[in-house]
Design an enzyme around this catalytic site. Structure first.
Site, PDB file in Angstrom:
ATOM      1  N   ASP A   1      44.843  46.825  38.158  1.00 46.63           N
ATOM      2  CA  ASP A   1      43.419  47.123  38.000  1.00 46.63           C
ATOM      3  C   ASP A   1      43.170  48.157  36.894  1.00 46.63           C
ATOM      4  O   ASP A   1      44.101  48.625  36.238  1.00 46.63           O
ATOM      5  CB  ASP A   1      42.871  47.603  39.357  1.00 46.63           C
ATOM      6  CG  ASP A   1      41.485  47.022  39.656  1.00 46.63           C
ATOM      7  OD1 ASP A   1      40.765  46.684  38.708  1.00 46.63           O
ATOM      8  OD2 ASP A   1      41.128  46.931  40.846  1.00 46.63           O
TER       9      ASP A   1
ATOM     10  N   ASP B   1      33.673  42.424  38.846  1.00 42.26           N
ATOM     11  CA  ASP B   1      34.026  41.831  40.136  1.00 42.26           C
ATOM     12  C   ASP B   1      33.036  40.752  40.554  1.00 42.26           C
ATOM     13  O   ASP B   1      31.849  40.820  40.256  1.00 42.26           O
ATOM     14  CB  ASP B   1      34.038  42.910  41.223  1.00 42.26           C
ATOM     15  CG  ASP B   1      35.277  43.779  41.153  1.00 42.26           C
ATOM     16  OD1 ASP B   1      36.107  43.575  40.246  1.00 42.26           O
ATOM     17  OD2 ASP B   1      35.419  44.669  42.012  1.00 42.26           O
TER      18      ASP B   1
END
Ligand code: NAG
Ligand code: NAG
Ligand code: NAG
Ligand code: NAG
Ligand code: NAG
Ligand code: NAG
Ligand code: NAG
Length: 454
Positions: A153, A251
Site C-alpha cells: 500500500d 479505493d
C-alpha cells in the site's frame, strides 16, 4: 518495456522481474483469490483465513483459479511493531496465535497460497508498522513464513519521499485526462505539472516500489507483487518493471456512482479505465481494486456488471465478500466460466477495450456514464461487453462492423456469457434488452466453428 522474458530455458534477463517470478508462471495472468479488507477490515484472525481457504475449496472456487488467500492490513503487532533485536515485524499473536507461518502452512495444505499486506511508507493505512527502509528484512521474513503474495500500500509516506511532481488520477475534476491535470481536487493546491516527457522512473514512488520488488526478488521464493500505489506517479508506465500488478485508482466502494470518503463507486473507476487500459498485458496488470461483488447494496445487475467489467479489464479478481453463507446468485457470478476464461486467457494478454462510448460521445470524460461498449479477443472468440449506464432498461445493439475483429458480412454464432447458451446465428448485428445497470456479455465466434482469431 524494460522487462524481457526469454522463453528458452525460462531464463530471464531482467534481474527484478526474473527473480520475482522465478517459477516462470506467477504473475503472467491476473491474480485470482480472496482478500479480507472489503468485508472484515481490521476484524481479522487466523480462523477467518482458514475458513475462507476451506470454502474456496468446497465451493469450487479454487478449481476455477481463485488460489490466493490474502491477509490485508492489521495483522501485525500495532504497539511493539518490530522485534528490536532482529528488526522483524511481529505478528499480532492474539489474532494469529501460532504466527503467520502456521497460517501459511495450513493454507498450503489446502493447495492454496497465502498473501500478506504492507506499505511503502512508515505506517500502513491502518497505522501498523510499514516497510519503507525495512524492505529486505521484511521480504526475507515473509519468504521464510511461506508467503506467496504481497499487497503493498501507499500510506504514510514521509515528506522526504514525496514525488517532485504529482500525478494523482483520482484528483482530477474534469477531463479528459491530460498531463496538465495532475491534481486540483479536494481543495489541494495544484502543483507544478511534470515537464513534457518527464520520466516517472525518476520519481520517489518508483524508488519505493522498486525497493520492495528487488527485496522480494532477492528471496528464495516466488512472491507475487501487487503494487497498491493508486495510479500515482504514472505507475502504469513502469509497474511492469517492478512488480506484477499496479492499482490504477483510489479505493473501491460498493456503490454505483458515489464517492464515500476516499473510496469510489464503480462508474468513476470505469470512467478512468475507459482511458487507461492499454498498459495491461501478460505479466503486468492494471488493478482496478478488489471485488465488491456481494457487498454493500448493489442490485443483482450491478453485481454482474462489476464482475464482467473487472474480468474484461483483466484486473486481478480478488473476492472481497465473506464466503460463509454466500448467496447462490453471488457465487454464480463469481464462478462465471466464460468471464473467468477471458480474464485468464493463455493466448491473448490484452484487456477488452472500449470501441464506442454509447450514451456519451466517444472519449467523453464522465464519471457517471463512462464507455459502455467494450470488446476483446480470447482464444475462444471475440467477447463484447455492453454496459447499460442508464436508470432504465435499454436495447443494446452490437454492430459487428464496429467491433475489432468482426465484420458485417460474416455469419457469427453468439453465446451469452451469463448463461453459456447459444443465442443463434447472426449477421450484421446482435441486439438484446439490457436492464438498468446490467451488462450484456457475449462471446462471438465464426459460424463455421473456427474459434481462432488472429
Ligand atoms: C511486461 O514485461 C514482460 C516481459 O518483458 C512482457 O512480456 C510483457 O508484455 C510486459 N507487460 C506489459 C503489461 O507491459
Ligand atoms: C527490546 O524488547 C524487549 C521486549 O519487548 C524489551 O524488554 C527491551 O527493553 C527492548 N530493548 C530495547 C533496547 O529497546
Ligand atoms: C531455495 O529453495 C530451494 C527450493 O525450495 C531449495 O532447494 C534451496 O536449498 C533454497 N536455497 C536457499 C539458499 O535457501
Ligand atoms: C448483489 O450484491 C449485494 C451486495 O452488494 C447483495 O446484497 C445482493 O443480494 C446482490 N443482489 C442480488 C439481487 O443478488
Ligand atoms: C445504499 O444506497 C444508498 C442510496 O442508494 C446509500 O445512501 C447508502 O449509503 C448505501 N449503503 C451502503 C451500505 O452502501
Ligand atoms: C455525464 O453524462 C450524462 C449522460 O450524457 C449527462 O447527463 C451528465 O450531465 C454528464 N455529467 C457531467 C458532469 O457532464
Ligand atoms: C481459423 O482461422 C484462423 C484465423 O483466421 C486461420 O489462421 C486458421 O487457418 C483457421 N483454421 C481453420 C481450421 O480453418
Amino acid at each position: 518495456m524494460t522487462l524481457r522474458f526469454i522463453l528458452l530455458g525460462l531464463a530471464f534477463s531482467h534481474a527484478t522481474f526474473a527473480l520475482v517470478s522465478k517459477d516462470g508462471v506467477t504473475g503472467r495472468l491476473p491474480a485470482m483469490g480472496w482478500n479480507s479488507w472489503n468485508e472484515y477490515e481490521c476484524n481479522i484472525n487466523e480462523k477467518v483465513f482458514l475458513t475462507v481457504g476451506g470454502l474456496l475449496v468446497s465451493l469450487g472456487l479454487k478449481d476455477l483459479g481463485y488460489t490466493y488467500v490474502n491477509i490485508d492490513d492489521c495483522w501485525s503487532d500495532k504497539e511493539k511493531q518490530r522485534d528490536n533485536s532482529t528488526g522483524r515485524i511481529l505478528p499480532d499473536f492474539k489474532k494469529f496465535p501460532q504466527g503467520i507461518k502456521h497460517t501459511a502452512e495450513e493454507i498450503h495444505k489446502l493447495g492454496l497460497k497465502l498473501g500478506i499486506y504492507s506499505d511503502a511508507g512508515s505506517l500502513t493505512c491502518g497505522g501498523f508498522v510499514g516497510s519503507l527502509g525495512h524492505e529486505i528484512v521484511d521480504a526475507k521474513t515473509w519468504a521464510e513464513w511461506g508467503i506467496d503474495y504481497l499487497k503493498y500500500d501507499n500510506c504514510a509516506v514521509p515528506d522526504e519521499y514525496d514525488d517532485e511532481y504529482r500525478w494523482w488520477p483520482e484528483n482530477w475534476l474534469g477531463g479528459p485526462p491530460a498531463e496538465d491535470q495532475t491534481a486540483g481536487g479536494d481543495g489541494e493546491a495544484r502543483p507544478v505539472p511534470a515537464p513534457a516527457g518527464y520520466d516517472w522512473t525518476t520519481s520517489k514512488s518508483f524508488d519505493r516500489y522498486k525497493a520492495m520488488g528487488d527485496a522480494l526478488a532477492a528471496t528464495n521464493r516466488t512472491i507475487q507483487y501487487s503494487q497498491c500505489a493508486w495510479g500515482h506517479a504514472h505507475i502504469e508506465q513502469w509497474g511492469n518493471s517492478t512488480g506484477h500488478s499496479w492499482r490504477m485508482w483510489g479505493d473501491i466502494y460498493p456503490q454505483w456512482f458515489d464517492k464515500w470518503q476516499w473510496s469510489w463507486g464503480l462508474m468513476p473507476i470505469l470512467n478512468h479505465a475507459s482511458f487507461f487500459y492499454s498498459e495491461t498485458d501478460f505479466w503486468g496488470h492494471g488493478d482496478w481494486d478488489m471485488l465488491e461483488v456481494g457487498n454493500g447494496n448493489f442490485s443483482l445487475e450491478e453485481n454482474r456488471s462489476h464482475f464482467a467489467l473487472w474480468a474484461a479489464l483483466k484486473s486481478p479478481l480478488i473476492i472481497g465478500t465473506p464466503l460463509d453463507g454466500i448467496k447462490p446468485e453471488i457465487l454464480e457470478i463469481l464462478s462465471n466460466r466464460d468471464l473467468i476464461a477471458f480474464n485468464q486467457d493463455p493466448v491473448f494478454g490484452a484487456p477488452a477495450k472500449p470501441y464506442k462510448w454509447g450514451v456519451n460521445a466517444d472519449f467523453t470524460w464522465n464519471q457517471t456514464h463512462p464507455a459502455e461498449y467494450w470488446s476483446g479477443k480470447s482464444s475462444r472468440g471475440v467477447h463484447v461487453f455492453a454496459l447499460n449506464t442508464l436508470d432504465h432498461a435499454a436495447t443494446k445493439k452490437i454492430n459487428f462492423a464496429e467491433v475489432p475483429g468482426l465484420d458485417r458480412h460474416t455469419k457469427y454464432t453468439v453465446y451469452d456469457s451469463w448463461t453459456g447458451k447459444k443465442q443463434g446465428r447472426f449477421q450484421g448485428s446482435y441486439k438484446a434488452v439490457v436492464r438498468r445497470h446490467d451488462t450484456m456479455a457475449i462471446r462471438i465466434v465464426k459460424a463455421n466453428g473456427n474459434h481462432t482469431y488472429s
